[in-house]
Design a protein around this motif. Structure first.
Motif, PDB file in Angstrom:
ATOM      1  N   TRP A  12      34.063 -18.259  -5.969  1.00 43.93           N
ATOM      2  CA  TRP A  12      33.530 -19.375  -5.178  1.00 43.93           C
ATOM      3  C   TRP A  12      34.449 -19.752  -4.021  1.00 43.93           C
ATOM      4  CZ3 TRP A  12      30.382 -22.641  -3.103  1.00 43.93           C
ATOM      5  CH2 TRP A  12      30.727 -23.961  -2.845  1.00 43.93           C
ATOM      6  N   HIS A  13      33.855 -19.808  -2.839  1.00 47.95           N
ATOM      7  CA  HIS A  13      34.563 -20.349  -1.686  1.00 47.95           C
ATOM      8  C   HIS A  13      33.532 -21.039  -0.797  1.00 47.95           C
ATOM      9  CE1 HIS A  13      36.795 -20.732   2.029  1.00 47.95           C
ATOM     10  NE2 HIS A  13      37.878 -20.582   1.305  1.00 47.95           N
ATOM     11  N   PRO A  14      33.752 -22.312  -0.436  1.00 45.73           N
ATOM     12  CA  PRO A  14      32.722 -23.063   0.288  1.00 45.73           C
ATOM     13  C   PRO A  14      32.613 -22.724   1.771  1.00 45.73           C
ATOM     14  CG  PRO A  14      34.634 -24.449  -0.103  1.00 45.73           C
ATOM     15  CD  PRO A  14      34.907 -23.144  -0.796  1.00 45.73           C
ATOM     16  N   GLY A  15      33.472 -21.795   2.246  1.00 45.66           N
ATOM     17  CA  GLY A  15      33.372 -21.417   3.659  1.00 45.66           C
ATOM     18  C   GLY A  15      34.046 -22.429   4.572  1.00 45.66           C
ATOM     19  N   THR A  16      33.773 -22.283   5.865  1.00 44.54           N
ATOM     20  CA  THR A  16      34.497 -23.092   6.848  1.00 44.54           C
ATOM     21  C   THR A  16      33.749 -24.365   7.229  1.00 44.54           C
ATOM     22  OG1 THR A  16      33.458 -21.827   8.604  1.00 44.54           O
ATOM     23  CG2 THR A  16      35.623 -21.077   7.854  1.00 44.54           C
ATOM     24  N   GLN A  17      32.443 -24.461   6.885  1.00 45.44           N
ATOM     25  CA  GLN A  17      31.692 -25.664   7.259  1.00 45.44           C
ATOM     26  C   GLN A  17      30.900 -26.160   6.040  1.00 45.44           C
ATOM     27  OE1 GLN A  17      30.385 -25.990  11.240  1.00 45.44           O
ATOM     28  NE2 GLN A  17      31.222 -24.017  11.836  1.00 45.44           N
ATOM     29  N   PRO A  18      31.627 -26.634   5.017  1.00 44.86           N
ATOM     30  CA  PRO A  18      30.989 -27.018   3.754  1.00 44.86           C
ATOM     31  C   PRO A  18      30.101 -28.247   3.885  1.00 44.86           C
ATOM     32  CG  PRO A  18      33.323 -27.623   3.743  1.00 44.86           C
ATOM     33  CD  PRO A  18      33.089 -26.837   5.008  1.00 44.86           C
ATOM     34  N   LEU A  19      29.113 -28.347   3.009  1.00 43.57           N
ATOM     35  CA  LEU A  19      28.271 -29.553   2.960  1.00 43.57           C
ATOM     36  C   LEU A  19      29.169 -30.769   2.766  1.00 43.57           C
ATOM     37  CD1 LEU A  19      25.377 -28.425   0.557  1.00 43.57           C
ATOM     38  CD2 LEU A  19      25.559 -28.115   3.038  1.00 43.57           C
ATOM     39  N   THR A  20      28.763 -31.892   3.342  1.00 41.26           N
ATOM     40  CA  THR A  20      29.558 -33.123   3.209  1.00 41.26           C
ATOM     41  C   THR A  20      28.761 -34.169   2.429  1.00 41.26           C
ATOM     42  OG1 THR A  20      28.681 -34.205   5.194  1.00 41.26           O
ATOM     43  CG2 THR A  20      30.527 -32.666   5.501  1.00 41.26           C
ATOM     44  N   LEU A  21      29.485 -35.135   1.876  1.00 41.94           N
ATOM     45  CA  LEU A  21      28.828 -36.183   1.094  1.00 41.94           C
ATOM     46  C   LEU A  21      27.887 -37.016   1.970  1.00 41.94           C
ATOM     47  CD1 LEU A  21      28.412 -37.724  -1.530  1.00 41.94           C
ATOM     48  CD2 LEU A  21      30.488 -39.038  -1.031  1.00 41.94           C
ATOM     49  N   VAL A  22      28.315 -37.350   3.174  1.00 42.26           N
ATOM     50  CA  VAL A  22      27.446 -38.152   4.045  1.00 42.26           C
ATOM     51  C   VAL A  22      26.167 -37.365   4.363  1.00 42.26           C
ATOM     52  CG1 VAL A  22      28.529 -37.437   6.234  1.00 42.26           C
ATOM     53  CG2 VAL A  22      27.381 -39.626   6.091  1.00 42.26           C
ATOM     54  N   GLN A  23      26.318 -36.069   4.523  1.00 36.96           N
ATOM     55  CA  GLN A  23      25.163 -35.211   4.798  1.00 36.96           C
ATOM     56  C   GLN A  23      24.210 -35.192   3.596  1.00 36.96           C
ATOM     57  OE1 GLN A  23      26.345 -31.081   5.149  1.00 36.96           O
ATOM     58  NE2 GLN A  23      24.616 -30.636   6.498  1.00 36.96           N
ATOM     59  N   TRP A  24      24.774 -35.040   2.411  1.00 35.98           N
ATOM     60  CA  TRP A  24      23.951 -35.028   1.191  1.00 35.98           C
ATOM     61  C   TRP A  24      23.175 -36.346   1.066  1.00 35.98           C
ATOM     62  CZ3 TRP A  24      22.302 -32.150  -2.943  1.00 35.98           C
ATOM     63  CH2 TRP A  24      21.850 -32.848  -4.076  1.00 35.98           C
ATOM     64  N   ASN A  25      23.870 -37.466   1.255  1.00 36.51           N
ATOM     65  CA  ASN A  25      23.210 -38.765   1.094  1.00 36.51           C
ATOM     66  C   ASN A  25      22.062 -38.944   2.090  1.00 36.51           C
ATOM     67  OD1 ASN A  25      24.838 -39.496  -1.055  1.00 36.51           O
ATOM     68  ND2 ASN A  25      26.351 -40.535   0.238  1.00 36.51           N
ATOM     69  N   ARG A  26      22.267 -38.479   3.300  1.00 37.16           N
ATOM     70  CA  ARG A  26      21.211 -38.588   4.317  1.00 37.16           C
ATOM     71  C   ARG A  26      20.059 -37.614   4.009  1.00 37.16           C
ATOM     72  NH1 ARG A  26      21.079 -42.154   8.668  1.00 37.16           N
ATOM     73  NH2 ARG A  26      20.731 -40.424  10.119  1.00 37.16           N
ATOM     74  N   PHE A  27      20.409 -36.449   3.474  1.00 36.53           N
ATOM     75  CA  PHE A  27      19.405 -35.469   3.060  1.00 36.53           C
ATOM     76  C   PHE A  27      18.509 -36.076   1.967  1.00 36.53           C
ATOM     77  CE2 PHE A  27      18.365 -32.030   0.013  1.00 36.53           C
ATOM     78  CZ  PHE A  27      17.739 -31.104   0.828  1.00 36.53           C
ATOM     79  N   VAL A  28      19.142 -36.756   0.992  1.00 39.46           N
ATOM     80  CA  VAL A  28      18.385 -37.408  -0.089  1.00 39.46           C
ATOM     81  C   VAL A  28      17.431 -38.459   0.489  1.00 39.46           C
ATOM     82  CG1 VAL A  28      18.607 -38.982  -2.071  1.00 39.46           C
ATOM     83  CG2 VAL A  28      20.091 -36.973  -1.903  1.00 39.46           C
ATOM     84  N   MET A  29      17.926 -39.284   1.415  1.00 36.14           N
ATOM     85  CA  MET A  29      17.080 -40.315   2.025  1.00 36.14           C
ATOM     86  C   MET A  29      15.903 -39.681   2.771  1.00 36.14           C
ATOM     87  SD  MET A  29      18.070 -43.298   1.330  1.00 36.14           S
ATOM     88  CE  MET A  29      19.361 -43.728   0.200  1.00 36.14           C
ATOM     89  N   ALA A  30      16.175 -38.571   3.452  1.00 32.81           N
ATOM     90  CA  ALA A  30      15.091 -37.894   4.176  1.00 32.81           C
ATOM     91  C   ALA A  30      14.051 -37.356   3.199  1.00 32.81           C
ATOM     92  CB  ALA A  30      15.663 -36.763   5.038  1.00 32.81           C
ATOM     93  N   THR A  31      14.499 -36.840   2.053  1.00 29.34           N
ATOM     94  CA  THR A  31      13.547 -36.360   1.044  1.00 29.34           C
ATOM     95  C   THR A  31      12.683 -37.512   0.548  1.00 29.34           C
ATOM     96  OG1 THR A  31      15.217 -34.765   0.315  1.00 29.34           O
ATOM     97  CG2 THR A  31      13.289 -35.067  -1.109  1.00 29.34           C
TER      98      THR A  31
END
Ligand SMILES: [Zn+2]
Length: 319
Positions: A97-116
């Protein structure tokens, strides 16, 4: 209708039945290719971008096929399904496992959830495992092959939750609480009940090393104690979506995930005479095992070989 974060004016009012969640595998900013493959995108800082018009991901009555230019986000599963993505995970690797150079962020996840939550509300899509799911859940849940897609089986900002179903359940639970917390004007989406036969039955725990035992039906609910080891007999009172309300032999009541128990006895449904299906039981056991393997990656060699031996002996008892 006032929405949480989406612009209602950007959402075509067409009948849609599902949402497929993704990551792009690219950068934190949406590029032209990303915009051609998804309908709604959340960038690394939480900004929302609108890609392909949702109206194109429907069957064209004139041709019987999708409209030209539709968002091709999920192999053989784009019709009437909204493609929603988080931009990121460039260069990520599953194992090791390696998340790469531009990993998902918590703020992004929270906004993604709101959009869903906004999409579920606008399109009246119920929040269930079969309607709102991540790409990685499509093959195990719907049986549509996806050539090893692994979005989303890891959250770089929260290493405690792993595996397609666990992260999908986290997503759905958070969407449901967003829908409740924001007092939607429309009726809440209804969860699908488990098949008849679960309620009033008896189940045996299967998860190793233990099955989480919770105060409510969902991963957002607090755990009770250290969980239940394999082989505990539970009385099932109630089913809500994939969750079962159960009582332990010591008389403790709580909730467990139905995917990690084996039903051994079901109360006779009126006139239905439901009988546990041995194929279904084996399937549940295999699925539980695969979830466990996934949750233990990367694990040490001894743990994995112990799990394999346990699974082999389980299979012998079924055959
Ligand atoms: Zn995907």
């Amino acid at each position: 209708m006032s929405l949480r974060i989406l612009d209602a004016g950007r959402l075509a009012r067409v009948p849609m039945t599902g949402i497929r969640g993704h990551w792009t595998g690219g950068g934190h900013k949406a590029n032209a290719k990303d915009l051609q493959h998804y309908n709604v995108l959340t960038e690394g800082d939480g900004a929302i971008q609108y890609g392909v018009d949702i109206a194109l991901n429907r069957t064209n009555p004139a041709t019987g096929r999708l409209f030209d230019g539709y968002a091709a986000h999920t192999l053989n599963n784009n019709t009437n399904n909204i493609g929603q993505t988080m931009c990121g995970m460039l260069g990520a690797r599953e194992a090791p496992w390696h998340p790469g150079t531009q990993p998902l962020t918590l703020v992004q996840w929270n906004r993604f959830v709101m959009a869903t939550a906004d999409l579920a509300e606008v399109f009246k899509i119920p929040v269930t495992r079969k309607t709102i799911l991540f790409h990685a859940e499509v093959q195990p849940t719907l049986g549509i092959a996806q050539r090893g897609k692994w979005d989303v089986v890891r959250l770089p900002f929260d290493e405690s939750v792993r595996g397609a179903h666990a992260i999908g359940d986290k997503w759905r639970d958070e969407v449901l609480s967003a829908l409740r917390g924001n007092g939607p004007s429309e009726p809440l989406p209804v969860r699908e009940p488990l098949p008849a036969g679960f309620e009033g039955g008896t189940a045996i725990t299967m998860a190793r090393p233990h099955l989480n035992f919770r105060r409510g039906p969902g991963v957002i609910h607090e755990r009770i104690g250290d969980g239940l080891p394999p082989g505990v007999t539970l009385t099932v009172f109630e089913a809500q979506s994939d969750w079962l309300k159960v009582r332990t032999p010591n008389g403790h009541d709580g909730w467990v995930h139905g995917g990690y128990v084996q039903m051994i006895d079901t109360a006779p449904a009126e006139g239905a005479g439901s009988v546990p299906d041995p194929i279904h039981t084996q399937f549940a056991a295999v699925r539980s095992f695969l979830d466990q393997v996934e949750a233990n990656l990367p694990a040490d060699r001894d743990t994995l070989s112990r799990m394999l031996r346990n699974m082999a002996s389980d299979l012998e008892t079924y055959s």
